[in-house]
Design an enzyme around this catalytic site. Sequence first.
Site, PDB file in Angstrom:
ATOM      1  N   GLU A   6      97.275  13.546  32.012  1.00 40.22           N
ATOM      2  CA  GLU A   6      96.326  13.363  33.116  1.00 40.22           C
ATOM      3  C   GLU A   6      95.245  12.430  32.578  1.00 40.22           C
ATOM      4  O   GLU A   6      94.423  12.817  31.749  1.00 40.22           O
ATOM      5  CB  GLU A   6      95.714  14.714  33.525  1.00 40.22           C
ATOM      6  CG  GLU A   6      94.917  14.605  34.796  1.00 40.22           C
ATOM      7  CD  GLU A   6      93.832  15.650  34.921  1.00 40.22           C
ATOM      8  OE1 GLU A   6      93.677  16.501  34.033  1.00 40.22           O
ATOM      9  OE2 GLU A   6      93.105  15.593  35.915  1.00 40.22           O
ATOM     10  N   CYS A  60      87.700  12.439  36.441  1.00 39.53           N
ATOM     11  CA  CYS A  60      88.717  11.387  36.603  1.00 39.53           C
ATOM     12  C   CYS A  60      89.035  11.136  38.073  1.00 39.53           C
ATOM     13  O   CYS A  60      89.550  10.077  38.416  1.00 39.53           O
ATOM     14  CB  CYS A  60      89.971  11.716  35.822  1.00 39.53           C
ATOM     15  SG  CYS A  60      90.831  13.143  36.436  1.00 39.53           S
TER      16      CYS A  60
HETATM   17  N1  LIG Z   1      91.054  12.335  32.819  1.00 37.75           N
HETATM   18  C1  LIG Z   1      89.931  12.851  32.414  1.00 37.75           C
HETATM   19  O1  LIG Z   1      89.555  13.904  32.849  1.00 37.75           O
HETATM   20  C2  LIG Z   1      89.144  12.199  31.372  1.00 37.75           C
HETATM   21  C3  LIG Z   1      89.067  10.834  31.259  1.00 37.75           C
HETATM   22  N2  LIG Z   1      88.317  10.292  30.301  1.00 37.75           N
HETATM   23  C4  LIG Z   1      88.201   8.814  30.248  1.00 37.75           C
HETATM   24  O2  LIG Z   1      88.205   8.414  28.892  1.00 37.75           O
HETATM   25  C5  LIG Z   1      87.007   7.721  28.561  1.00 37.75           C
HETATM   26  C6  LIG Z   1      86.629   8.011  27.133  1.00 37.75           C
HETATM   27  O3  LIG Z   1      86.337   9.402  26.952  1.00 37.75           O
HETATM   28  P1  LIG Z   1      86.727  10.110  25.596  1.00 37.75           P
HETATM   29  O4  LIG Z   1      86.087  11.417  25.470  1.00 37.75           O
HETATM   30  O5  LIG Z   1      86.477   9.128  24.498  1.00 37.75           O
HETATM   31  O6  LIG Z   1      88.282  10.368  25.832  1.00 37.75           O
HETATM   32  P2  LIG Z   1      89.412  10.609  24.787  1.00 37.75           P
HETATM   33  O7  LIG Z   1      90.701  10.320  25.433  1.00 37.75           O
HETATM   34  O8  LIG Z   1      89.076   9.918  23.507  1.00 37.75           O
HETATM   35  O9  LIG Z   1      89.292  12.194  24.477  1.00 37.75           O
HETATM   36  C7  LIG Z   1      89.977  13.185  25.164  1.00 37.75           C
HETATM   37  C8  LIG Z   1      90.602  14.167  24.183  1.00 37.75           C
HETATM   38  O10 LIG Z   1      91.541  13.488  23.345  1.00 37.75           O
HETATM   39  C9  LIG Z   1      91.215  13.702  21.969  1.00 37.75           C
HETATM   40  N3  LIG Z   1      91.659  12.514  21.227  1.00 37.75           N
HETATM   41  C10 LIG Z   1      90.998  11.338  21.045  1.00 37.75           C
HETATM   42  N4  LIG Z   1      91.772  10.486  20.333  1.00 37.75           N
HETATM   43  C11 LIG Z   1      92.928  11.127  20.051  1.00 37.75           C
HETATM   44  C12 LIG Z   1      94.127  10.789  19.351  1.00 37.75           C
HETATM   45  N5  LIG Z   1      94.308   9.571  18.780  1.00 37.75           N
HETATM   46  N6  LIG Z   1      95.106  11.704  19.253  1.00 37.75           N
HETATM   47  C13 LIG Z   1      94.954  12.916  19.812  1.00 37.75           C
HETATM   48  N7  LIG Z   1      93.860  13.304  20.493  1.00 37.75           N
HETATM   49  C14 LIG Z   1      92.862  12.422  20.617  1.00 37.75           C
HETATM   50  C15 LIG Z   1      89.716  13.965  21.995  1.00 37.75           C
HETATM   51  O11 LIG Z   1      89.299  14.649  20.854  1.00 37.75           O
HETATM   52  P3  LIG Z   1      87.865  14.322  20.184  1.00 37.75           P
HETATM   53  O12 LIG Z   1      86.899  14.109  21.298  1.00 37.75           O
HETATM   54  O13 LIG Z   1      87.585  15.525  19.407  1.00 37.75           O
HETATM   55  O14 LIG Z   1      88.082  13.091  19.358  1.00 37.75           O
HETATM   56  C16 LIG Z   1      89.598  14.808  23.236  1.00 37.75           C
HETATM   57  O15 LIG Z   1      90.011  16.132  22.960  1.00 37.75           O
HETATM   58  C17 LIG Z   1      86.000   8.197  29.591  1.00 37.75           C
HETATM   59  O16 LIG Z   1      84.963   7.275  29.736  1.00 37.75           O
HETATM   60  C18 LIG Z   1      86.892   8.307  30.808  1.00 37.75           C
HETATM   61  O17 LIG Z   1      87.077   7.032  31.348  1.00 37.75           O
HETATM   62  C19 LIG Z   1      87.666  11.071  29.393  1.00 37.75           C
HETATM   63  C20 LIG Z   1      87.696  12.427  29.439  1.00 37.75           C
HETATM   64  C21 LIG Z   1      88.419  13.095  30.485  1.00 37.75           C
HETATM   65  O1  LIG Z   2      90.409  15.410  34.809  1.00 36.99           O
HETATM   66  C1  LIG Z   2      89.320  15.598  35.331  1.00 36.99           C
HETATM   67  O2  LIG Z   2      88.386  14.802  35.338  1.00 36.99           O
HETATM   68  C2  LIG Z   2      89.118  16.928  35.888  1.00 36.99           C
HETATM   69  C3  LIG Z   2      89.529  17.003  37.304  1.00 36.99           C
HETATM   70  C4  LIG Z   2      88.808  18.150  37.894  1.00 36.99           C
HETATM   71  C5  LIG Z   2      89.561  18.621  39.071  1.00 36.99           C
HETATM   72  O3  LIG Z   2      90.573  19.280  38.871  1.00 36.99           O
HETATM   73  O4  LIG Z   2      89.134  18.334  40.160  1.00 36.99           O
END
Ligand SMILES: NC(=O)C1=CN([C@@H]2O[C@H](COP(=O)(O)OP(=O)(O)OC[C@H]3O[C@@H](n4cnc5c(N)ncnc54)[C@H](OP(=O)(O)O)[C@@H]3O)[C@@H](O)[C@H]2O)C=CC1
Ligand SMILES: O=C(O)CCCC(=O)O
Length: 424
Positions: A265, A299
């Site tokens: 996701e 997201c």
């Molecule tokens: N779909 C969503 O809900 C989300 C989207 N995002 C998007 O991502 C952007 C950056 O956010 P960010 O927090 O840096 O997102 P990341 O993808 O870096 O982090 C999400 C998770 O992945 C882990 N992670 C990071 N790098 C690796 C790797 N190489 N292998 C395995 N796990 C890893 C992180 O751990 P750790 O933080 O401990 O390094 C965290 O638990 C945001 O600005 C947004 O655009 C971010 C968060 C949620």
């Molecule tokens: O991935 C996200 O940013 C969380 C979505 C929250 C929701 O389920 O609405």
Amino acid sequence: MTVRQNLSSKLKDPTLAVDKALIAGEWVPVSDSGGTFDVSNPSTGEILATLPDMNRTETKRAIAAAHKAQKVWAKKTGKERAGVLRKLFDLMIDNVDDLATILTLEMGKPFAEAKGEILYGASYVEWFGEEAKRLYGDVIPGHLSDKRIMVIKQPVGVVAAITPWNFPNAMLARKMAPAIAAGCAMISKPAAQTPLSALALALLAERAGVPAGIFNVILSKDSPSVGREFTDNDKVRKLTFTGSTEVGRILMRQGADQIMKLGLELGGNAPFIVFDDADLDAAVEGAMVSKYRNNGQTCVCANRLYVQSGIYDAFARKLADRVSSIKVGDGFEAGVAAGPLIDSKALAKVEEHIQDAVSKGAQIAVGGKRHEKGALFFQPTVLTGVTTEMKVAREETFGPVAPLFRFETASSSLAKAGRDRNTA
Ligand SMILES: NC(=O)C1=CN([C@@H]2O[C@H](COP(=O)(O)OP(=O)(O)OC[C@H]3O[C@@H](n4cnc5c(N)ncnc54)[C@H](OP(=O)(O)O)[C@@H]3O)[C@@H](O)[C@H]2O)C=CC1
Ligand SMILES: O=C(O)CCCC(=O)O
């Protein structure tokens, strides 16, 4: 390791503030390397806890334990597994205030929103627990008269989960509950910014009767090394990840070697389209809810607002007016609807997107600057005169910025909405 007073003193049940990883049913206070990392409150910068910083060796141990425990858990009936998840649901509801307090402290979202997230997370535990009793198969008419084809559902085995900081409870609950309901074992690696919500959930799961080894929480700041173990270890049969598109790509590449089952996701850049004949108030209200939920750090937030020419100015005025009334501040302050951004990297991205848009001709209708409340606070912002050349058209800002694009005809808006999606 340590939990600070500023965390434990705010809880009705201070034991929910946990400073240890959970591996094979043991609460592990120290990492193999002896390294640690701090978790801090993004509203105040205060350190809340110091946790063991683990890597591949601990992850390997957790996987081995989960692999062993899963074989026993899978033999339980659906009803037995459902009973345990029901107890966990009840415990989440009983402890909603403490779980929300932990969430607001480590992530910054307003307390009412944090409570909403805990109820949302608990709803997954309730739903998937109930579904544990309904893992039906199928009988399919055969292609020959003496053949009967049956489909039975079986747990895949050990599931690894990597979860983000924006919904530290609900994203884990959404992954853990179906896995455990189906008879799988889980090893989770929460984001280093927000691991305390995951630990509190794991403690409640233990109290609800989830057996040792079935729900493990690895604590690490070195997520690439933990992720590498998840994708390389052949005992892990499925990886579920919520986070950035970039990291999703890395995990997909890594998982390809063992043709790993993946649930990803990732980021988004959702369009929100307002036509001339829209109900203006309803459109503004919809934009407020969709764009500014969790301070734009979701997201599924609307990120590109396409507004037809005839209603553009009125919509921009009304939205800017509503946005200027959003109260920004510490999530525990009454009336606060927007907390801080998660960290300085997130704040820098918001600023970069605004600067890029303004340098290419966009105007700031409201906001646009850091907020006086503190280092990670940012003013909720509306940009007008936004065009497709700007970064906000293609990259997810993940912050409280609503960029308004003008369009003339329905077909041009739909074409733009489809074309300028997130490719980052
Ligand atoms: N779909 C969503 O809900 C989300 C989207 N995002 C998007 O991502 C952007 C950056 O956010 P960010 O927090 O840096 O997102 P990341 O993808 O870096 O982090 C999400 C998770 O992945 C882990 N992670 C990071 N790098 C690796 C790797 N190489 N292998 C395995 N796990 C890893 C992180 O751990 P750790 O933080 O401990 O390094 C965290 O638990 C945001 O600005 C947004 O655009 C971010 C968060 C949620
Ligand atoms: O991935 C996200 O940013 C969380 C979505 C929250 C929701 O389920 O609405």
